[in-house]
Scaffold this active site. Structure first.
Site, PDB file in Angstrom:
ATOM      1  N   SER A 101       0.827  -1.186   0.000  1.00 28.33           N
ATOM      2  CA  SER A 101       0.000   0.000   0.000  1.00 28.33           C
ATOM      3  C   SER A 101       0.875   1.255   0.000  1.00 28.33           C
ATOM      4  O   SER A 101       1.683   1.439  -0.915  1.00 28.33           O
ATOM      5  CB  SER A 101      -0.954  -0.059   1.203  1.00 28.33           C
ATOM      6  N   HIS A 126      -2.437  -1.254  -4.224  1.00 31.94           N
ATOM      7  CA  HIS A 126      -3.896  -1.299  -4.326  1.00 31.94           C
ATOM      8  C   HIS A 126      -4.436   0.116  -4.232  1.00 31.94           C
ATOM      9  O   HIS A 126      -3.687   1.062  -4.019  1.00 31.94           O
ATOM     10  CB  HIS A 126      -4.530  -2.219  -3.274  1.00 31.94           C
TER      11      HIS A 126
END
Length: 200
Positions: A101, A126
């Site tokens: 992330s 993501h």
């Protein structure tokens, strides 16, 4: 039982006496910083301050940022990202373990040619996460617009840093997208996979 933060001996330049300092302080003297937790405001403020200090001390030497992080706050991560771009020092980013992330975003934000990962590292990208609890519909709508704006900005930055098309980044970040160190290199998030400190 937690072991706490280890202390190591350190001799100040010009001094005969050794002092015990925490390991992170000692590494900081060598321009080595460590992001080893979730990204939050406290961690971001500490890393930003350390990068600014090291850059003001000697901007001709690189700063080494080791990353083993599950990600975290987008706004806190962007403070670190902006500082990496702002300082004159090259920032070498090194993934040890997991850069997921916001951790992956910061890994890719290092100086081009200086973004590396150890062989068994995992990288995951993501879309940004957002959550709502019992709130008014208008507040939820405002938050959703902001999350979508952040998603586009992060995806455009990842596209610039990796060389992948914006459309590919959008598709790949729609869900958790895991990469090995070699796959992250092929993708353009890092430049090399290393197994020895001298390779960084």
């Amino acid at each position: 039982m937690p072991i706490g933060t280890p202390s190591v001996p350190y001799r100040l330049p010009g001094s005969q006496m050794e002092r015990w300092v925490d390991i992170y302080t000692r590494l900081g003297v060598e321009r080595i910083l460590f992001l080893g937790s979730e990204v939050n405001d406290g961690i971001a403020n500490s890393l930003v301050a350390q990068m600014l200090y090291l850059d003001s001390e000697d901007s001709s030497k690189p700063i080494y940022l080791y990353i083993n992080s599950p990600g975290g706050s987008v706004t806190a991560g962007l403070a670190i990202y902006d500082t990496i771009q702002y300082v004159k020092s090259e920032v070498v980013t090194i993934c040890v373990g997991l850069a997921a992330s916001m951790g992956a975003f910061l890994l890719a934000a290092g100086t081009k040619g200086k973004r590396v990962a150890l062989p068994h590292s995992r990288i995951m990208i993501h879309q940004p996460l957002g959550g709502t609890s019992r709130r008014q519909a208008s507040d939820i709508e405002i938050e959703a617009r902001e999350i979508l704006r952040m998603k586009e900005m992060l995806n455009r930055s990842l596209s610039d840093m990796s060389g992948q098309s914006f459309e590919k980044i959008e598709k790949d970040t729609d869900r958790d997208y895991f990469l090995s160190a070699e796959e992250a290199k092929e993708y353009g998030l890092i430049d090399r996979v290393i197994s020895h400190p001298n390779e960084a």
